[in-house]
Write a protein that holds these residues in place. Structure first.
Motif, PDB file in Angstrom:
ATOM      1  N   ALA A  52       0.740  -1.180   0.076  1.00 25.11           N
ATOM      2  CA  ALA A  52      -0.177   0.033   0.087  1.00 25.11           C
ATOM      3  C   ALA A  52       0.951   1.227   0.035  1.00 25.11           C
ATOM      4  N   GLY A  53       1.003   1.955  -1.097  1.00 24.10           N
ATOM      5  CA  GLY A  53       2.070   2.947  -1.334  1.00 24.10           C
ATOM      6  C   GLY A  53       3.430   2.507  -0.807  1.00 24.10           C
ATOM      7  N   THR A  54       4.069   3.154   0.100  1.00 28.31           N
ATOM      8  CA  THR A  54       5.352   3.037   0.413  1.00 28.31           C
ATOM      9  C   THR A  54       5.406   1.826   1.486  1.00 28.31           C
ATOM     10  N   GLY A  55       4.324   1.576   2.022  1.00 29.86           N
ATOM     11  CA  GLY A  55       4.180   0.545   3.039  1.00 29.86           C
ATOM     12  C   GLY A  55       3.221  -0.728   2.646  1.00 29.86           C
ATOM     13  N   TYR A  56       2.420  -1.075   4.051  1.00 33.18           N
ATOM     14  CA  TYR A  56       1.824  -2.383   3.554  1.00 33.18           C
ATOM     15  C   TYR A  56       0.418  -2.295   4.440  1.00 33.18           C
ATOM     16  N   GLN A  57      -0.341  -3.148   4.097  1.00 35.89           N
ATOM     17  CA  GLN A  57      -1.761  -2.854   4.802  1.00 35.89           C
ATOM     18  C   GLN A  57      -2.176  -4.431   5.018  1.00 35.89           C
ATOM     19  N   ILE A  58      -3.131  -4.413   6.323  1.00 30.92           N
ATOM     20  CA  ILE A  58      -3.572  -5.658   6.630  1.00 30.92           C
ATOM     21  C   ILE A  58      -4.921  -6.180   5.651  1.00 30.92           C
ATOM     22  N   VAL A  59      -4.868  -7.390   5.336  1.00 25.42           N
ATOM     23  CA  VAL A  59      -6.030  -7.926   4.407  1.00 25.42           C
ATOM     24  C   VAL A  59      -6.719  -9.099   5.242  1.00 25.42           C
ATOM     25  N   LEU A  60      -7.847  -8.840   5.764  1.00 27.69           N
ATOM     26  CA  LEU A  60      -8.435  -9.928   6.321  1.00 27.69           C
ATOM     27  C   LEU A  60      -9.562 -10.569   5.505  1.00 27.69           C
ATOM     28  N   ASP A  61      -9.778 -11.886   5.349  1.00 30.17           N
ATOM     29  CA  ASP A  61     -10.289 -12.655   4.409  1.00 30.17           C
ATOM     30  C   ASP A  61     -11.343 -13.722   5.068  1.00 30.17           C
ATOM     31  N   GLY A  62     -12.429 -13.628   4.993  1.00 32.68           N
ATOM     32  CA  GLY A  62     -13.471 -14.369   5.531  1.00 32.68           C
ATOM     33  C   GLY A  62     -14.179 -15.427   4.564  1.00 32.68           C
ATOM     34  N   GLU A  63     -13.738 -15.205   3.156  1.00 38.00           N
ATOM     35  CA  GLU A  63     -14.199 -15.721   2.135  1.00 38.00           C
ATOM     36  C   GLU A  63     -13.629 -17.126   1.869  1.00 38.00           C
ATOM     37  N   GLU A  64     -12.105 -17.057   1.900  1.00 40.25           N
ATOM     38  CA  GLU A  64     -11.421 -18.374   1.803  1.00 40.25           C
ATOM     39  C   GLU A  64     -11.769 -19.461   2.797  1.00 40.25           C
ATOM     40  N   ALA A  65     -11.700 -20.608   2.539  1.00 36.01           N
ATOM     41  CA  ALA A  65     -12.021 -21.738   3.409  1.00 36.01           C
ATOM     42  C   ALA A  65     -11.075 -21.985   4.351  1.00 36.01           C
ATOM     43  N   PRO A  66     -11.649 -22.354   5.788  1.00 34.15           N
ATOM     44  CA  PRO A  66     -10.491 -22.815   6.548  1.00 34.15           C
ATOM     45  C   PRO A  66      -9.628 -23.824   5.951  1.00 34.15           C
ATOM     46  N   ARG A  67      -8.265 -23.755   6.458  1.00 34.26           N
ATOM     47  CA  ARG A  67      -7.313 -24.836   5.986  1.00 34.26           C
ATOM     48  C   ARG A  67      -7.115 -25.922   7.411  1.00 34.26           C
ATOM     49  N   SER A  68      -7.223 -26.972   6.947  1.00 35.93           N
ATOM     50  CA  SER A  68      -7.167 -27.890   7.834  1.00 35.93           C
ATOM     51  C   SER A  68      -7.981 -27.641   9.035  1.00 35.93           C
ATOM     52  N   GLY A  69      -9.082 -27.006   9.032  1.00 32.94           N
ATOM     53  CA  GLY A  69      -9.999 -26.826   9.916  1.00 32.94           C
ATOM     54  C   GLY A  69      -9.945 -25.353  10.499  1.00 32.94           C
ATOM     55  N   HIS A  70      -8.729 -24.682  10.048  1.00 33.65           N
ATOM     56  CA  HIS A  70      -8.257 -23.396  10.807  1.00 33.65           C
ATOM     57  C   HIS A  70      -8.573 -22.141   9.978  1.00 33.65           C
ATOM     58  N   ARG A  71      -9.223 -21.235  10.453  1.00 36.60           N
ATOM     59  CA  ARG A  71      -9.365 -19.806  10.034  1.00 36.60           C
ATOM     60  C   ARG A  71      -9.356 -18.976  11.156  1.00 36.60           C
ATOM     61  N   PRO A  72      -8.242 -18.142  11.463  1.00 35.50           N
ATOM     62  CA  PRO A  72      -7.154 -17.828  10.590  1.00 35.50           C
ATOM     63  C   PRO A  72      -6.114 -19.182  10.388  1.00 35.50           C
ATOM     64  N   ALA A  73      -5.545 -19.237   9.657  1.00 36.00           N
ATOM     65  CA  ALA A  73      -4.401 -20.443   9.415  1.00 36.00           C
ATOM     66  C   ALA A  73      -2.987 -19.908   9.261  1.00 36.00           C
ATOM     67  N   VAL A  74      -2.150 -20.333   9.753  1.00 32.54           N
ATOM     68  CA  VAL A  74      -0.612 -20.041   9.723  1.00 32.54           C
ATOM     69  C   VAL A  74      -0.324 -20.186   8.237  1.00 32.54           C
ATOM     70  N   ASN A  75      -0.565 -21.181   7.563  1.00 38.28           N
ATOM     71  CA  ASN A  75      -0.169 -21.321   6.092  1.00 38.28           C
ATOM     72  C   ASN A  75      -0.651 -20.099   5.300  1.00 38.28           C
ATOM     73  N   VAL A  76      -1.746 -19.663   5.530  1.00 36.84           N
ATOM     74  CA  VAL A  76      -2.261 -18.619   4.685  1.00 36.84           C
ATOM     75  C   VAL A  76      -1.355 -17.287   4.748  1.00 36.84           C
ATOM     76  N   LEU A  77      -1.104 -17.046   5.943  1.00 39.29           N
ATOM     77  CA  LEU A  77      -0.205 -15.996   6.207  1.00 39.29           C
ATOM     78  C   LEU A  77       1.266 -15.818   5.910  1.00 39.29           C
ATOM     79  N   LEU A  78       1.830 -17.150   5.690  1.00 46.31           N
ATOM     80  CA  LEU A  78       2.935 -17.459   5.301  1.00 46.31           C
ATOM     81  C   LEU A  78       2.999 -17.418   3.643  1.00 46.31           C
ATOM     82  N   GLU A  79       1.937 -17.847   3.265  1.00 44.71           N
ATOM     83  CA  GLU A  79       1.787 -17.767   1.598  1.00 44.71           C
ATOM     84  C   GLU A  79       1.675 -16.295   1.419  1.00 44.71           C
ATOM     85  N   SER A  80       0.802 -15.658   1.779  1.00 38.29           N
ATOM     86  CA  SER A  80       0.871 -14.155   1.858  1.00 38.29           C
ATOM     87  C   SER A  80       2.202 -13.449   1.691  1.00 38.29           C
TER      88      SER A  80
END
Length: 359
Positions: free
Chosen positions: A254-282
């Motif tokens: 976001a410009g010269t920095g970064y901003q938070i994106v929260l996603d309630g649409e993507e399905a849980p991963r291995s039963g988890h939302r939030p999932a660590v895998n999703v943050l690491l992929e981002s």
């Protein structure tokens, strides 16, 4: 409620309900008499509430406890406090105080209770040590009777002003954890100094509602700012952002920095939302950044695939919590077994390891 939970647990081939208690005082007496391997307990109980009963049990006859709680603000605060006192995990009741639809979370109850029965009690009774920063630079916090925080201090205000002006750090800290995580996060986050010059993104597997209370609790105990992440907010140095329960945590330029994106649409991963895998992929999408990551106590292997991707894409140092201090040695073990860890540390050493790898 007692009948519903008993029926669920008795269906499991390796579990048997050996006693039922009507209130907290009854529970403390039956624990001494029956010596169970694990207890389920509500926060709201007559005669003696769950928090009082938990403290007495952990002091006199320590045993793993799983808390079932409704998601009122008062109860989520007490549920977070219960994990500080030694509870293994918290489960959100889906229908308020009297959940006749408890069958909706039967699988979660059975899995978490069975996992708790195998937890080493020494990881729950170990005292959470004083923070390094508080020992080296005491902060006067004023007369604030509410221990749940958040507190505002002159030092914190100064730090916020300076960090907002400074360009965003090119090194991000990422922490992933699950069962036993609130205690582990307290060990780590409270040891970071007020002038910590990097942003921290945290995924802690918890139900919606509880992550806000966890963030407020940690904020009140820490030198740095700790908050529940909000969609679209700019990421700042010296702030720890906890993923809200029920939403995946990501981030974008976001410009010269970064901003938070929260996603309630993507399905849980291995039963988890939030999932660590999703943050690491981002994180792996931002090859211009460097990362120091920590995977701590938790069931399962969330974080393993994401860590493979992140380490292939970006300069990354990975710290895994040791078996010695993990309440559940699942997530860090998965990282270690896959050859993805650079350092293995007891939880009390992780803050120092993070800071050492940022120099």
């Amino acid at each position: 409620m007692r009948k519903l939970i008993s029926d669920m647990l008795n269906k499991h081939p390796m579990m048997e309900v050996v006693g039922i208690a009507r209130n907290g005082r009854d529970a403390t007496e039956k624990v001494r008499e029956l010596r169970p391997d694990v207890i389920t307990m509500d926060i709201e109980m007559p005669v003696m509430n769950g928090l009082e009963a938990l403290q007495q049990i952990m002091d006199q006859t320590p045993v793993p406890v799983v808390i079932l709680s409704s998601t009122t603000k008062h109860n989520t605060e007490n549920a977070v406090l219960s994990m500080e006192y030694g509870a293994v995990d918290v489960i959100a009741k889906p229908g308020g105080a009297i959940s006749l639809n408890l069958h909706e979370i039967e699988k979660e109850i059975v899995e978490k209770v069975f996992a708790a029965s195998n937890v080493g009690i020494q990881t729950l009774t170990r005292k959470i040590t004083s923070s390094y920063t508080h020992q080296s630079s005491p902060v006067i916090r004023g007369n604030v009777p509410d221990v749940s925080g958040p507190y505002v201090t002159p030092i914190a205000q100064t730090a916020n002003l300076s960090k907002n002006i400074a360009p965003i750090s090119k090194t991000f800290v990422i922490i992933g954890t699950s069962t036993g995580g609130p205690r582990a996060l307290q060990e780590v986050i409270t040891r970071l100094p007020a002038e910590f010059p990097h942003p921290i993104l945290i995924v802690q597997h918890m139900p919606p509602g509880f992550t806000k209370s966890l963030a407020e609790r940690l904020n009140g105990l820490s030198e740095i700012t700790v908050k529940e992440a909000e969609h679209g907010e700019h990421i700042e140095n010296g702030t720890a952002y906890i993923a809200p329960g029920g939403l995946h945590l990501k981030f974008e330029k976001a410009g010269t920095g970064y901003q938070i994106v929260l996603d309630g649409e993507e399905a849980p991963r291995s039963g988890h939302r939030p999932a660590v895998n999703v943050l690491l992929e981002s994180a792996a999408a931002h090859k211009e950044l460097r990362y120091v990551t920590a995977i701590m106590t938790g069931m399962g292997y969330d974080g393993r695939e994401g860590m493979e991707l992140l380490r292939a894409a970006c300069q990354t140092i990975t710290i895994a919590e040791s078996k010695n201090t993990s309440v559940v040695y699942g997530m860090p073990k998965a990282i270690i077994d896959a050859g993805l860890s650079d350092e293995i540390k007891d939880v009390q050493q992780i803050a120092d390891a993070i800071m050492g790898n940022l120099k």
